[in-house]
Motif scaffolding. Structure first.
Motif, PDB file in Angstrom:
ATOM      1  N   CYS A  17       1.002  -1.162  -0.119  1.00 44.78           N
ATOM      2  CA  CYS A  17      -0.038   0.015   0.085  1.00 44.78           C
ATOM      3  C   CYS A  17       0.879   1.238  -0.150  1.00 44.78           C
ATOM      4  O   CYS A  17       0.436   2.332  -0.806  1.00 44.78           O
ATOM      5  CB  CYS A  17      -0.678  -0.007   1.249  1.00 44.78           C
ATOM      6  N   ALA A  18       1.763   1.160   0.821  1.00 45.61           N
ATOM      7  CA  ALA A  18       2.681   2.448   0.803  1.00 45.61           C
ATOM      8  C   ALA A  18       3.643   2.790  -0.509  1.00 45.61           C
ATOM      9  O   ALA A  18       3.631   3.870  -0.908  1.00 45.61           O
ATOM     10  CB  ALA A  18       3.895   2.243   1.828  1.00 45.61           C
ATOM     11  N   MET A  19       3.942   1.590  -1.226  1.00 49.13           N
ATOM     12  CA  MET A  19       4.233   1.775  -2.729  1.00 49.13           C
ATOM     13  C   MET A  19       3.404   2.272  -3.643  1.00 49.13           C
ATOM     14  O   MET A  19       3.655   3.240  -4.154  1.00 49.13           O
ATOM     15  CB  MET A  19       5.063   0.403  -3.018  1.00 49.13           C
ATOM     16  N   LEU A  20       2.179   1.804  -3.497  1.00 48.12           N
ATOM     17  CA  LEU A  20       1.024   2.202  -4.427  1.00 48.12           C
ATOM     18  C   LEU A  20       0.876   3.562  -4.093  1.00 48.12           C
ATOM     19  O   LEU A  20       0.114   4.039  -5.085  1.00 48.12           O
ATOM     20  CB  LEU A  20       0.177   1.199  -4.480  1.00 48.12           C
ATOM     21  N   ALA A  21       0.684   4.077  -3.114  1.00 46.12           N
ATOM     22  CA  ALA A  21       0.084   5.340  -2.560  1.00 46.12           C
ATOM     23  C   ALA A  21       1.005   6.496  -3.362  1.00 46.12           C
ATOM     24  O   ALA A  21       0.341   7.462  -3.593  1.00 46.12           O
ATOM     25  CB  ALA A  21       0.068   5.488  -1.229  1.00 46.12           C
ATOM     26  N   LYS A  47      -4.590 -10.139  -3.509  1.00 45.73           N
ATOM     27  CA  LYS A  47      -6.142 -10.764  -3.563  1.00 45.73           C
ATOM     28  C   LYS A  47      -6.679 -10.218  -2.354  1.00 45.73           C
ATOM     29  O   LYS A  47      -7.819  -9.763  -2.460  1.00 45.73           O
ATOM     30  CB  LYS A  47      -6.027 -12.201  -3.694  1.00 45.73           C
ATOM     31  N   VAL A  48      -6.033 -10.225  -1.180  1.00 51.43           N
ATOM     32  CA  VAL A  48      -6.580  -9.909  -0.011  1.00 51.43           C
ATOM     33  C   VAL A  48      -7.235  -8.329  -0.214  1.00 51.43           C
ATOM     34  O   VAL A  48      -8.137  -7.840   0.219  1.00 51.43           O
ATOM     35  CB  VAL A  48      -5.904 -10.006   1.349  1.00 51.43           C
ATOM     36  N   LEU A  49      -6.047  -7.466  -0.390  1.00 57.01           N
ATOM     37  CA  LEU A  49      -6.463  -6.098  -0.952  1.00 57.01           C
ATOM     38  C   LEU A  49      -7.353  -5.712  -1.642  1.00 57.01           C
ATOM     39  O   LEU A  49      -8.476  -4.772  -1.888  1.00 57.01           O
ATOM     40  CB  LEU A  49      -5.030  -5.310  -1.418  1.00 57.01           C
ATOM     41  N   GLN A  50      -7.417  -6.570  -2.866  1.00 58.34           N
ATOM     42  CA  GLN A  50      -8.676  -6.627  -3.834  1.00 58.34           C
ATOM     43  C   GLN A  50     -10.003  -6.618  -3.242  1.00 58.34           C
ATOM     44  O   GLN A  50     -11.101  -6.019  -3.547  1.00 58.34           O
ATOM     45  CB  GLN A  50      -8.532  -7.392  -5.018  1.00 58.34           C
ATOM     46  N   GLU A  51     -10.061  -7.827  -2.421  1.00 62.06           N
ATOM     47  CA  GLU A  51     -11.138  -8.293  -1.882  1.00 62.06           C
ATOM     48  C   GLU A  51     -11.995  -6.997  -0.897  1.00 62.06           C
ATOM     49  O   GLU A  51     -13.056  -7.174  -0.702  1.00 62.06           O
ATOM     50  CB  GLU A  51     -11.164  -9.489  -1.183  1.00 62.06           C
ATOM     51  N   HIS A  67       1.492  -7.600 -19.193  1.00 61.46           N
ATOM     52  CA  HIS A  67       2.076  -7.067 -18.079  1.00 61.46           C
ATOM     53  C   HIS A  67       0.879  -6.896 -17.096  1.00 61.46           C
ATOM     54  O   HIS A  67      -0.330  -6.129 -17.422  1.00 61.46           O
ATOM     55  CB  HIS A  67       2.771  -5.896 -18.554  1.00 61.46           C
ATOM     56  N   THR A  68       1.109  -6.867 -15.883  1.00 61.03           N
ATOM     57  CA  THR A  68       0.363  -6.797 -14.653  1.00 61.03           C
ATOM     58  C   THR A  68       0.596  -5.557 -13.898  1.00 61.03           C
ATOM     59  O   THR A  68       1.481  -5.290 -13.331  1.00 61.03           O
ATOM     60  CB  THR A  68       0.227  -8.150 -13.836  1.00 61.03           C
ATOM     61  N   TRP A  69      -0.443  -4.544 -13.785  1.00 58.70           N
ATOM     62  CA  TRP A  69      -0.308  -3.615 -13.058  1.00 58.70           C
ATOM     63  C   TRP A  69      -0.991  -3.548 -11.817  1.00 58.70           C
ATOM     64  O   TRP A  69      -2.228  -3.814 -11.853  1.00 58.70           O
ATOM     65  CB  TRP A  69      -0.478  -2.079 -13.895  1.00 58.70           C
ATOM     66  N   LEU A  70      -0.428  -2.754 -10.733  1.00 59.38           N
ATOM     67  CA  LEU A  70      -1.261  -2.689  -9.388  1.00 59.38           C
ATOM     68  C   LEU A  70      -1.440  -1.382  -9.064  1.00 59.38           C
ATOM     69  O   LEU A  70      -0.571  -0.455  -9.540  1.00 59.38           O
ATOM     70  CB  LEU A  70      -0.227  -3.549  -8.428  1.00 59.38           C
ATOM     71  N   ALA A  71      -2.680  -1.245  -8.410  1.00 61.02           N
ATOM     72  CA  ALA A  71      -2.969   0.366  -8.151  1.00 61.02           C
ATOM     73  C   ALA A  71      -3.804   0.331  -6.678  1.00 61.02           C
ATOM     74  O   ALA A  71      -4.597  -0.620  -6.397  1.00 61.02           O
ATOM     75  CB  ALA A  71      -3.689   1.081  -9.264  1.00 61.02           C
ATOM     76  N   LEU A  72      -3.705   1.296  -5.910  1.00 60.45           N
ATOM     77  CA  LEU A  72      -4.574   1.494  -4.787  1.00 60.45           C
ATOM     78  C   LEU A  72      -5.961   1.970  -5.324  1.00 60.45           C
ATOM     79  O   LEU A  72      -5.939   2.777  -6.294  1.00 60.45           O
ATOM     80  CB  LEU A  72      -3.833   2.309  -3.835  1.00 60.45           C
ATOM     81  N   THR A  73      -6.837   1.893  -4.724  1.00 67.72           N
ATOM     82  CA  THR A  73      -8.145   2.503  -5.197  1.00 67.72           C
ATOM     83  C   THR A  73      -8.178   3.855  -4.251  1.00 67.72           C
ATOM     84  O   THR A  73      -7.815   3.869  -3.111  1.00 67.72           O
ATOM     85  CB  THR A  73      -9.391   1.479  -4.846  1.00 67.72           C
ATOM     86  N   ASP A  74      -9.628   4.441  -4.468  1.00 71.26           N
ATOM     87  CA  ASP A  74      -9.587   5.725  -3.321  1.00 71.26           C
ATOM     88  C   ASP A  74      -9.799   5.351  -2.038  1.00 71.26           C
ATOM     89  O   ASP A  74      -9.367   5.822  -1.011  1.00 71.26           O
ATOM     90  CB  ASP A  74     -10.826   6.592  -3.924  1.00 71.26           C
TER      91      ASP A  74
END
Length: 99
Positions: A17-21, A47-51, A67-74
């Motif tokens: 989360c810190a990296m994605l923020a 998966k836990v963060l997505q759920e 390629h797979t990209w990861l992002a935080l939601t609001d």
């Protein structure tokens, strides 16, 4: 209710989360390498963060690979901010008081 978030609190998820923020999104391999974990460990944590509604995983074809990209939601950004606020409050308890 503000406070420690049990979804975010485990070390790997807090680091993710810190990296994605700090960015709009990061490639899966960048996060995996920074955390020094296997693909399966990162996938499980994501998966836990997505759920929880805190993160998204986006797969995009590029050249001959996906390629797979990861992002935080609001919601993930808000939950992380509240979690960090609580961690700072707890850390302040260790500070010597000035009298």
């Amino acid at each position: 209710m503000p406070g420690l978030d049990e979804v975010i609190h485990p070390a790997h998820r807090l680091q993710i989360c810190a990296m994605l923020a700090a960015v709009e999104s990061l490639e899966f391999s960048v996060v995996r390498d920074a955390l020094r974990v296997s693909d399966s460990v990162l996938s499980k944590q994501m998966k836990v963060l997505q759920e929880a509604g805190y993160a998204t995983v986006i797969k995009m074809p590029m050249n001959s690979r996906t390629h797979t990209w990861l992002a935080l939601t609001d919601a993930g950004r808000e939950a992380l901010a509240e979690h960090l606020t609580e961690l700072r409050r707890i850390a302040a308890l260790a500070e010597p008081t000035t009298r």
